[in-house]
Design a protein around this motif. Structure first.
Motif, short mmCIF file in Angstrom:
data_model
loop_
_atom_site.label_atom_id
_atom_site.label_comp_id
_atom_site.label_asym_id
_atom_site.label_seq_id
_atom_site.Cartn_x
_atom_site.Cartn_y
_atom_site.Cartn_z
N LEU A 138 23.70 -5.58 -1.14
CA LEU A 138 22.81 -7.06 -0.96
C LEU A 138 22.28 -7.35 -1.90
O LEU A 138 21.96 -8.68 -1.94
N VAL A 139 21.91 -6.43 -2.84
CA VAL A 139 21.29 -7.07 -4.15
C VAL A 139 21.82 -6.52 -5.24
O VAL A 139 22.62 -5.35 -5.21
N LEU A 140 21.51 -6.96 -6.44
CA LEU A 140 21.60 -6.37 -7.81
C LEU A 140 20.36 -6.38 -8.60
O LEU A 140 19.75 -7.16 -8.58
N THR A 141 20.40 -5.16 -9.41
CA THR A 141 19.37 -5.00 -10.23
C THR A 141 19.85 -5.48 -11.72
O THR A 141 20.67 -4.68 -12.22
N GLN A 142 18.96 -6.08 -12.32
CA GLN A 142 19.42 -6.22 -13.97
C GLN A 142 18.08 -5.71 -14.65
O GLN A 142 16.90 -6.20 -14.38
N GLN A 143 18.42 -4.65 -15.40
CA GLN A 143 17.23 -4.22 -16.20
C GLN A 143 16.42 -5.06 -17.07
O GLN A 143 17.07 -5.92 -17.69
N GLY A 144 15.32 -5.09 -16.79
CA GLY A 144 14.21 -5.92 -17.42
C GLY A 144 14.14 -7.15 -16.87
O GLY A 144 13.20 -7.96 -17.04
N ARG A 145 14.93 -7.57 -15.81
CA ARG A 145 14.88 -9.06 -15.17
C ARG A 145 14.51 -8.88 -13.90
O ARG A 145 13.67 -9.72 -13.27
N GLY A 146 14.92 -7.85 -12.97
CA GLY A 146 14.41 -7.62 -11.53
C GLY A 146 15.71 -7.66 -10.82
O GLY A 146 16.77 -7.14 -11.27
N THR A 147 15.39 -7.51 -9.34
CA THR A 147 16.27 -7.23 -8.44
C THR A 147 16.67 -8.76 -7.66
O THR A 147 15.62 -9.33 -7.42
N PHE A 148 17.82 -9.11 -7.41
CA PHE A 148 18.07 -10.41 -6.93
C PHE A 148 19.02 -9.91 -5.81
O PHE A 148 19.90 -9.22 -5.83
N VAL A 149 18.97 -11.15 -4.90
CA VAL A 149 19.88 -11.29 -3.75
C VAL A 149 21.55 -11.47 -4.32
O VAL A 149 21.49 -12.55 -5.27
N ARG A 150 22.27 -10.65 -4.29
CA ARG A 150 23.72 -10.98 -4.65
C ARG A 150 24.60 -12.08 -3.88
O ARG A 150 24.31 -12.20 -2.81
N ASP A 151 25.67 -12.61 -4.50
CA ASP A 151 26.47 -13.60 -3.82
C ASP A 151 27.31 -12.63 -3.26
O ASP A 151 28.36 -12.16 -3.78
N PRO A 152 27.59 -12.71 -1.81
CA PRO A 152 28.42 -11.99 -1.22
C PRO A 152 29.95 -12.43 -1.41
O PRO A 152 30.97 -11.63 -1.16
N SER A 153 30.35 -13.43 -2.05
CA SER A 153 31.56 -14.22 -2.18
C SER A 153 32.14 -13.54 -3.45
O SER A 153 33.28 -13.44 -3.86
N VAL A 154 31.37 -12.92 -4.37
CA VAL A 154 31.62 -12.08 -5.79
C VAL A 154 31.86 -10.81 -5.29
O VAL A 154 31.55 -10.22 -4.67
N PRO A 155 33.08 -10.24 -5.88
CA PRO A 155 33.58 -8.77 -5.34
C PRO A 155 32.58 -8.02 -5.92
O PRO A 155 32.06 -8.05 -6.96
N GLY A 209 0.90 -1.29 -0.02
CA GLY A 209 0.12 -0.06 0.02
C GLY A 209 0.78 1.41 -0.06
O GLY A 209 0.52 2.37 0.62
N VAL A 210 2.00 1.26 -0.67
CA VAL A 210 2.81 2.38 -0.83
C VAL A 210 2.95 2.81 -2.39
O VAL A 210 2.90 2.06 -3.15
N GLN A 211 3.56 3.93 -2.30
CA GLN A 211 4.02 4.46 -3.60
C GLN A 211 5.18 3.44 -4.13
O GLN A 211 6.23 2.98 -3.65
N LEU A 212 5.22 3.30 -5.62
CA LEU A 212 6.43 2.70 -6.49
C LEU A 212 7.56 3.20 -5.95
O LEU A 212 8.66 2.62 -5.61
N MET A 213 7.66 4.64 -5.75
CA MET A 213 9.12 5.11 -5.31
C MET A 213 9.59 4.65 -4.10
O MET A 213 10.85 4.69 -3.82
N THR A 214 8.70 4.32 -3.12
CA THR A 214 9.13 3.91 -1.68
C THR A 214 9.75 2.34 -2.09
O THR A 214 10.99 2.34 -1.28
N VAL A 215 9.26 1.61 -2.82
CA VAL A 215 9.82 0.31 -2.72
C VAL A 215 11.20 0.65 -3.68
O VAL A 215 12.35 -0.10 -3.31
N GLN A 216 11.29 1.28 -4.65
CA GLN A 216 12.60 1.47 -5.43
C GLN A 216 13.30 2.34 -4.69
O GLN A 216 14.74 1.83 -4.82
N SER A 217 13.14 3.09 -3.55
CA SER A 217 14.06 3.68 -2.75
C SER A 217 14.74 2.63 -1.75
O SER A 217 15.88 2.30 -1.60
N ALA A 218 13.62 1.59 -1.28
CA ALA A 218 14.30 0.53 -0.54
C ALA A 218 15.05 -0.34 -1.19
O ALA A 218 16.30 -0.69 -0.55
N TYR A 219 15.00 -0.56 -2.61
CA TYR A 219 15.71 -1.40 -3.20
C TYR A 219 17.22 -0.70 -3.57
O TYR A 219 18.29 -1.34 -3.45
N GLY A 220 17.14 0.51 -3.80
CA GLY A 220 18.46 1.22 -3.80
C GLY A 220 19.18 1.15 -2.70
O GLY A 220 20.53 1.14 -2.83
#
Length: 127
Positions: free
Chosen positions: A63-80, A45-56
């Protein structure tokens, strides 16, 4: 979180904190796709910008990485940080800067070793 009209709406910080806990507790595993921002905004029940800010926030923390057109994913901490597609531009720049600093320190260390050899090979003046 309760999304009833009477309940206070979560802030970007609240949403980021909840997702951060899920990631660090292993509820969301490496490589797991986070909900689409639009869907999560609707669910909370929030604005899209609120979630985008949280993901940012999570992306800036590495902790996460975003791939354009695919989504936001939990990143592997072992990768630099900064080396995967979708990494935070801040981390990419930081990784590059740290690499440059590392190279400069290595060269300075080599120069210092050579100077110490030269100074160490000189015979001290006789008294």
């Amino acid at each position: 979180m309760d999304s009833s009209p009477a309940a206070p709406k979560p802030t970007a910080k609240d949403i980021a904190a909840e997702l951060r806990r899920e990631i660090t507790d292993g509820v969301r595993e490496v490589g797991a796709r986070l909900p689409a921002a639009r869907q999560l905004a609707k669910d909370r029940g929030v604005q899209l910008m609120t979630v985008q800010s949280a993901y940012g926030q999570l992306r800036d923390e590495g902790l996460v990485l975003t791939q354009q057109g695919r989504g936001t994913f939990v990143r592997d901490p072992s990768v630099p940080l900064g080396t995967e597609p979708g990494s935070s531009p801040a981390y990419t720049a930081l990784a590059s800067e740290l690499s440059s600093i590392h190279d400069a320190l290595r060269l300075l260390g080599e120069r210092l070793d050579r100077l110490e050899q030269v100074v160490g090979s000189e015979t001290p003046p006789s008294q």
